[in-house]
Design a protein around this motif. Structure first.
Motif, PDB file in Angstrom:
ATOM      1  N   TYR A 166       0.815  -1.207   0.000  1.00  0.00           N
ATOM      2  CA  TYR A 166       0.000   0.000   0.000  1.00  0.00           C
ATOM      3  C   TYR A 166       0.849   1.257   0.000  1.00  0.00           C
ATOM      4  CZ  TYR A 166      -3.196  -3.633   1.482  1.00  0.00           C
ATOM      5  OH  TYR A 166      -3.906  -4.804   1.557  1.00  0.00           O
TER       6      TYR A 166
ATOM      7  N   ASN B  84      -2.493   2.188   6.659  1.00  0.00           N
ATOM      8  CA  ASN B  84      -3.532   1.215   7.004  1.00  0.00           C
ATOM      9  C   ASN B  84      -4.871   1.900   7.266  1.00  0.00           C
ATOM     10  OD1 ASN B  84      -2.693   2.412   9.393  1.00  0.00           O
ATOM     11  ND2 ASN B  84      -3.072   0.580  10.627  1.00  0.00           N
TER      12      ASN B  84
ATOM     13  N   ARG C 199      -8.211   1.918   6.643  1.00  0.00           N
ATOM     14  CA  ARG C 199      -9.138   0.954   6.076  1.00  0.00           C
ATOM     15  C   ARG C 199     -10.474   1.012   6.807  1.00  0.00           C
ATOM     16  NH1 ARG C 199      -5.428  -2.147   9.065  1.00  0.00           N
ATOM     17  NH2 ARG C 199      -6.379  -3.244  10.821  1.00  0.00           N
TER      18      ARG C 199
ATOM     19  N   PHE D  91      -9.173  -0.468   1.595  1.00  0.00           N
ATOM     20  CA  PHE D  91      -8.019   0.364   1.904  1.00  0.00           C
ATOM     21  C   PHE D  91      -8.161   1.680   1.136  1.00  0.00           C
ATOM     22  CE2 PHE D  91      -6.566  -3.724   3.233  1.00  0.00           C
ATOM     23  CZ  PHE D  91      -5.727  -3.466   4.308  1.00  0.00           C
TER      24      PHE D  91
END
Length: 253
Positions: A80, A139, A141, A155
């Motif tokens: 990511y 992170n 999410r 995400f």
């Protein structure tokens, strides 16, 4: 005969009212005129917490001096992290370990607070001249489950997502969903906060819950029709299996 026609008219009226009621339950934002809403953006930037994964990079007028604050280890870069910048996990005590600065308290602060602290420390210790610190969530999410087409953990690279966008990314609500009774589960101060959301009302546009925060969970409950159809299926399933079994036995014999 007149009584017969009156009964027909009454039946049609009842059916029309029922269909309108069902239509309202199946659509968003009923009877909203053309208007403008002021979104509630207060406290939109979330507070950092333990186990948050951050991307922190530093730049300055001296690229060589800056390089030591941007250590790279490709084996530890998450998928990511588009910029492949150094990653820092906030530990259980709420700290990160930053080059030359050591342990820095991150939990309980916003990204802006942490950015200013790192910048000030770099200047104060005369490590860099006019440093610029970039911090991103890795992170961020939210989870969407229940009566949606694609229950998912989403995400969000942009670090900003509304509840409507999250539902869209999850394939939208199914026809069997309760649009006026969504459940939002949010972590606040080491506790779970439960909030009911009505998507058939325009109140959502001015709600502080319009924009989601990291680790939010949206649960979409099934409506009465879905529950009843499932119950009927469970009730008739043994009968259907018995009939099929009897038919197979009859054919084979």
């Amino acid at each position: 005969m007149n009584k017969f026609y009156k009964a027909i008219y009454i039946l049609v009226a009842v059916l029309s009212f029922t269909s309108c009621t069902n239509l309202k339950k199946a659509t968003y934002f009923n009877n909203i005129p053309e208007t403008r809403f002021q979104s509630n953006l207060e406290n939109l930037e979330p507070v950092l917490s333990e186990n948050d994964l951050l991307s922190i990079s530093v730049s300055s007028l001296n690229p060589e001096a800056t390089q030591v604050f941007n250590p790279m280890n490709s084996s530890e870069i998450s998928k990511y992290n588009e910029n492949k910048s150094p990653e820092y996990l906030i530990d259980e005590d709420g700290f990160i370990r930053f080059p030359f600065l050591g342990k820095i308290k991150a939990a309980g602060k916003t990204k802006q607070d942490l950015r200013e602290e790192i910048t000030n420390e770099l200047v104060k210790r005369k490590l860099l001249v006019e440093p610029i610190v970039f911090i991103r969530y890795l992170n961020f999410r939210v989870s969407v489950l229940g009566e949606v087409s694609k229950p998912s953990v989403l995400f969000i690279p942009s670090e900003k997502v509304s509840i409507l966008e999250a539902l869209s990314l999850a394939g939208d609500l199914t026809i069997y969903s309760q649009r006026n009774n969504l459940l939002l589960i949010r972590e606040e101060n080491d506790a779970k906060k439960l909030t009911r959301i009505d998507l058939t009302s325009d109140d959502i546009f001015t709600s502080p819950n319009y924009y989601l925060k990291p680790n939010d969970v949206i649960y979409v409950q099934p409506n009465k029709a879905k529950v009843e159809s499932t119950s009927r299926l469970i009730t008739w399933l043994p009968v259907i299996i018995s009939v099929l079994s009897f038919g197979i036995i009859a054919i084979t014999r």
